[in-house]
Design a protein around this motif. Structure first.
Motif, mmCIF file in Angstrom:
data_model
loop_
_atom_site.group_PDB
_atom_site.id
_atom_site.type_symbol
_atom_site.label_atom_id
_atom_site.label_comp_id
_atom_site.label_asym_id
_atom_site.label_seq_id
_atom_site.Cartn_x
_atom_site.Cartn_y
_atom_site.Cartn_z
ATOM 1 N N GLU A 88 1.071 -1.582 -0.087
ATOM 2 C CA GLU A 88 0.328 0.123 0.363
ATOM 3 C C GLU A 88 0.856 1.378 -0.134
ATOM 4 O O GLU A 88 1.576 1.368 0.566
ATOM 5 C CB GLU A 88 -1.119 0.132 1.225
ATOM 6 N N VAL A 89 0.784 2.229 -1.059
ATOM 7 C CA VAL A 89 1.451 3.099 -0.997
ATOM 8 C C VAL A 89 0.745 4.814 -0.992
ATOM 9 O O VAL A 89 -0.887 4.655 -1.659
ATOM 10 C CB VAL A 89 2.586 3.176 -2.148
ATOM 11 N N PHE A 90 1.371 5.492 0.484
ATOM 12 C CA PHE A 90 -0.089 6.965 0.153
ATOM 13 C C PHE A 90 0.216 7.836 -0.196
ATOM 14 O O PHE A 90 1.269 7.521 0.257
ATOM 15 C CB PHE A 90 -0.300 5.755 2.076
ATOM 16 N N ALA A 91 -0.275 8.196 -0.990
ATOM 17 C CA ALA A 91 0.011 9.836 -0.989
ATOM 18 C C ALA A 91 -0.862 10.740 -0.417
ATOM 19 O O ALA A 91 -1.193 10.868 -0.350
ATOM 20 C CB ALA A 91 -0.319 9.753 -3.009
ATOM 21 N N ILE A 92 0.884 11.352 0.527
ATOM 22 C CA ILE A 92 -0.060 12.514 1.556
ATOM 23 C C ILE A 92 0.529 13.370 0.865
ATOM 24 O O ILE A 92 0.874 14.498 -0.062
ATOM 25 C CB ILE A 92 1.346 12.102 2.693
ATOM 26 N N ASN A 93 -0.716 14.379 0.392
ATOM 27 C CA ASN A 93 -0.476 15.836 0.374
ATOM 28 C C ASN A 93 -0.154 17.154 1.218
ATOM 29 O O ASN A 93 0.052 16.346 2.369
ATOM 30 C CB ASN A 93 -2.238 16.753 0.642
ATOM 31 N N PRO A 94 0.866 17.766 -0.206
ATOM 32 C CA PRO A 94 1.956 18.156 0.810
ATOM 33 C C PRO A 94 1.724 19.013 2.671
ATOM 34 O O PRO A 94 2.259 19.250 3.161
ATOM 35 C CB PRO A 94 2.962 19.298 -0.405
ATOM 36 N N LEU A 95 -0.336 19.525 2.180
ATOM 37 C CA LEU A 95 -0.555 20.667 2.501
ATOM 38 C C LEU A 95 -1.107 19.776 3.984
ATOM 39 O O LEU A 95 -0.522 19.893 5.107
ATOM 40 C CB LEU A 95 -1.814 21.467 2.104
ATOM 41 N N ALA A 96 -1.094 18.239 4.155
ATOM 42 C CA ALA A 96 -1.488 17.305 4.823
ATOM 43 C C ALA A 96 -0.145 17.839 5.971
ATOM 44 O O ALA A 96 -0.018 17.950 6.927
ATOM 45 C CB ALA A 96 -2.183 16.383 4.257
ATOM 46 N N ALA A 97 0.441 16.909 5.014
ATOM 47 C CA ALA A 97 2.310 16.764 5.622
ATOM 48 C C ALA A 97 3.282 17.500 6.897
ATOM 49 O O ALA A 97 3.325 17.731 7.580
ATOM 50 C CB ALA A 97 3.275 16.813 5.269
ATOM 51 N N ALA A 98 2.444 19.194 5.801
ATOM 52 C CA ALA A 98 2.711 20.341 7.048
ATOM 53 C C ALA A 98 2.174 20.492 8.077
ATOM 54 O O ALA A 98 2.903 21.310 9.409
ATOM 55 C CB ALA A 98 2.985 21.731 5.982
ATOM 56 N N ARG A 99 1.349 20.444 8.080
ATOM 57 C CA ARG A 99 0.162 20.670 9.381
ATOM 58 C C ARG A 99 0.705 19.293 10.457
ATOM 59 O O ARG A 99 0.557 19.883 11.760
ATOM 60 C CB ARG A 99 -1.149 20.106 9.038
ATOM 61 N N TYR A 100 1.158 18.539 10.151
ATOM 62 C CA TYR A 100 1.503 16.070 10.680
ATOM 63 C C TYR A 100 2.983 17.134 11.466
ATOM 64 O O TYR A 100 3.292 17.440 12.827
ATOM 65 C CB TYR A 100 1.750 15.264 9.954
ATOM 66 N N ARG A 101 3.640 18.218 10.402
ATOM 67 C CA ARG A 101 4.775 18.986 11.148
ATOM 68 C C ARG A 101 4.512 19.178 12.202
ATOM 69 O O ARG A 101 6.344 19.442 13.139
ATOM 70 C CB ARG A 101 5.762 19.322 9.978
ATOM 71 N N ASP A 102 3.868 20.063 12.201
ATOM 72 C CA ASP A 102 3.993 21.640 13.135
ATOM 73 C C ASP A 102 3.407 20.173 14.916
ATOM 74 O O ASP A 102 3.668 20.818 15.382
ATOM 75 C CB ASP A 102 2.736 21.863 13.067
ATOM 76 N N ARG A 103 3.388 18.966 15.167
ATOM 77 C CA ARG A 103 2.869 18.366 15.927
ATOM 78 C C ARG A 103 3.807 17.729 16.662
ATOM 79 O O ARG A 103 4.081 17.598 17.328
ATOM 80 C CB ARG A 103 2.001 17.102 15.550
ATOM 81 N N HIS A 104 5.001 17.749 16.219
ATOM 82 C CA HIS A 104 6.128 17.493 16.145
ATOM 83 C C HIS A 104 7.043 18.217 17.015
ATOM 84 O O HIS A 104 8.159 18.411 17.554
ATOM 85 C CB HIS A 104 7.208 16.509 15.405
ATOM 86 N N SER A 105 7.200 19.777 16.384
ATOM 87 C CA SER A 105 7.844 20.758 16.399
ATOM 88 C C SER A 105 7.035 22.200 16.580
ATOM 89 O O SER A 105 6.435 22.612 15.107
ATOM 90 C CB SER A 105 9.151 20.924 15.457
ATOM 91 N N VAL A 106 7.244 22.545 17.097
ATOM 92 C CA VAL A 106 7.038 24.599 17.052
ATOM 93 C C VAL A 106 7.787 25.188 16.157
ATOM 94 O O VAL A 106 7.063 26.606 16.613
ATOM 95 C CB VAL A 106 6.225 24.781 17.995
ATOM 96 N N SER A 107 9.053 24.752 16.694
ATOM 97 C CA SER A 107 10.324 25.749 15.943
ATOM 98 C C SER A 107 9.867 26.040 14.381
ATOM 99 O O SER A 107 10.875 26.909 13.826
ATOM 100 C CB SER A 107 11.142 24.931 16.514
#
Length: 417
Positions: free
Chosen positions: A81-100
């Motif tokens: 299974e290959v999941f094509a993640i929308n770049p905008l969604a990935a950017a929101r997930y990035r904020d969950r790991h770091s607020v800097s």
């Protein structure tokens, strides 16, 4: 579908190199690699996945921010299974790991892997379309792009002709698709300026039309063109007119290429689409021909499990409305996040079905009588038609006008009496 997955893979892709990250169920980073975008790099990636338990029966799922390319083609082999993640969604997930707001390619690969670890149920893998279905998608989208490109170039040419050559626009106005017609391009090539056009003899006009493939009504057409080119029009200064003529010829070369590409790709679609098992069913719907049917198939695919129900397909196509509610405020508007290609094909489908189906025409008129604007009524008709298409594809049935648009009860009673 039950899963026994302990490892998740994220890939941050780029033009020349890619970053890979593997995490386990606890979110711990197990491995990371920096691979090249070639066969050697793909082998390193597959070996890395195999090292951490990737098998044909239980492959490791992969998250990546694209659905195309050779890397995706390599990953899609087998049952993975290959999941094509929308770049905008990935950017929101990035904020969950770091607020800097720090960012790095290895970090993005880790974020993508964690998206699958925490929210794989909220994302859909790439559909398991057949090779023929994917090939038709390539051709149909390319043909649609070529039409858009052709129209853009025709608009540029029209704008240029308005500056110095209105006689040509007046002469070509009765022709459908005007500047894209072979005879229009042939005449522009023979007379790039209005001064040259005014000097064309009837014999030269006849020869130009014959070179463009005209076989009937040549004498009447020659007479009309002869008069149009000799009508009194304003002119640019001679040197400026000559320069604009050279610019027009350069643009005409591009339009010629675009027209040839559109025609060649249309022929390729006409050859490939009828070979697909779903082609006969799609063509049974009113308003769908080979080109438009191929575009519909290209966007919805032939994986029957891709959409859980008709509502999912309608939302994907942008046919169903969306509700926005907050507190005491609530509004129902058209959906803006959608598959634009499918939505555009749906607009053309609804437009043509109005004349091809009595039921579709009645439905459209009913929506207009209730106060819908033209676009809203067509969107509602498309919403209904694509829902019927979903049902027919799932059941393997052809379109039936009587079932799609049944007569109102009062009309049935009148007919029975």
């Amino acid at each position: 579908m039950g899963r026994n997955i302990l490892i998740y893979c994220g890939i941050d892709w780029a033009e020349r190199t890619h970053d890979v990250a593997l995490v386990d169920d606890s979110g711990q980073l197990l491995a990371k690699r920096h691979i090249t975008d070639d066969a050697a790099g793909y082998k390193i990636l597959l070996d890395l996945l195999a090292e951490y338990g990737d098998t044909a029966e239980n492959p490791i799922p992969v998250a990546i921010e694209t659905s195309r390319g050779l890397l995706v083609a390599v990953l899609r082999t087998g049952k993975r299974e290959v999941f094509a993640i929308n770049p905008l969604a990935a950017a929101r997930y990035r904020d969950r790991h770091s607020v800097s707001r720090k960012k790095s390619d290895p970090g993005d690969a880790l974020v993508l892997a964690n998206i699958l670890r925490t929210d794989m149920h909220a994302h859909r893998p790439l559909p398991e379309d057949s090779d023929l279905g994917r090939a038709i998608a390539v051709l149909a989208r390319a043909q649609q792009d070529s039409l858009w490109n052709r129209q853009q170039l025709a608009n540029q040419l029209r704008s240029l002709l308005r500056e110095y050559y209105p006689a040509a626009l007046a002469a070509f106005e009765p022709w459908r698709t005007g500047l894209c017609r072979p005879k229009a391009r042939e005449l522009l090539r023979a007379a790039p300026t209005p001064t040259c056009a005014a000097k064309l003899t009837r014999t030269q006009l006849t020869a130009a039309l014959r070179r463009a493939g005209r076989k009937r009504g040549i004498e009447e057409e020659v007479g009309r063109l002869h008069d149009a080119f000799r009508t009194d029009w304003a002119h640019q200064p001679p040197l400026v007119e000559e320069a604009l003529g050279k610019q027009m010829l350069a643009l005409l070369v591009q339009l010629e290429a675009a027209c040839t590409a559109a025609d060649d790709l249309a022929e390729a679609v006409e050859e490939a689409f009828p070979q697909h098992p779903d082609a006969e069913l799609l063509l049974s719907f009113p308003g769908l021909g080979i080109q438009l049917g191929a575009r519909i198939l290209a966007e919805i695919g032939d994986d029957r499990k891709r959409f859980a129900d008709a509502r999912g397909l309608k939302a994907y196509a942008g046919a169903s409305p969306i509700t926005r509610a907050s507190g005491k405020k609530s509004s129902i508007t058209r959906r803006r996040i959608k598959n634009d290609r499918l939505n555009h094909a749906g607009y053309l489908w609804a437009f043509s079905s109005i004349t091809a189906s009595p039921g579709a025409k009645a439905h459209y008129r009913h929506r207009r009588d209730r106060g819908d604007w033209h676009a809203a009524a067509q969107r509602n008709l498309f919403n209904r038609m694509i829902g019927q298409l979903y049902h027919c594809l799932q059941q393997g049935h052809r379109y039936d006008e009587a079932l799609a648009f049944p007569a109102p009860p009062d009309e049935v009673g009148t007919a029975a009496a």
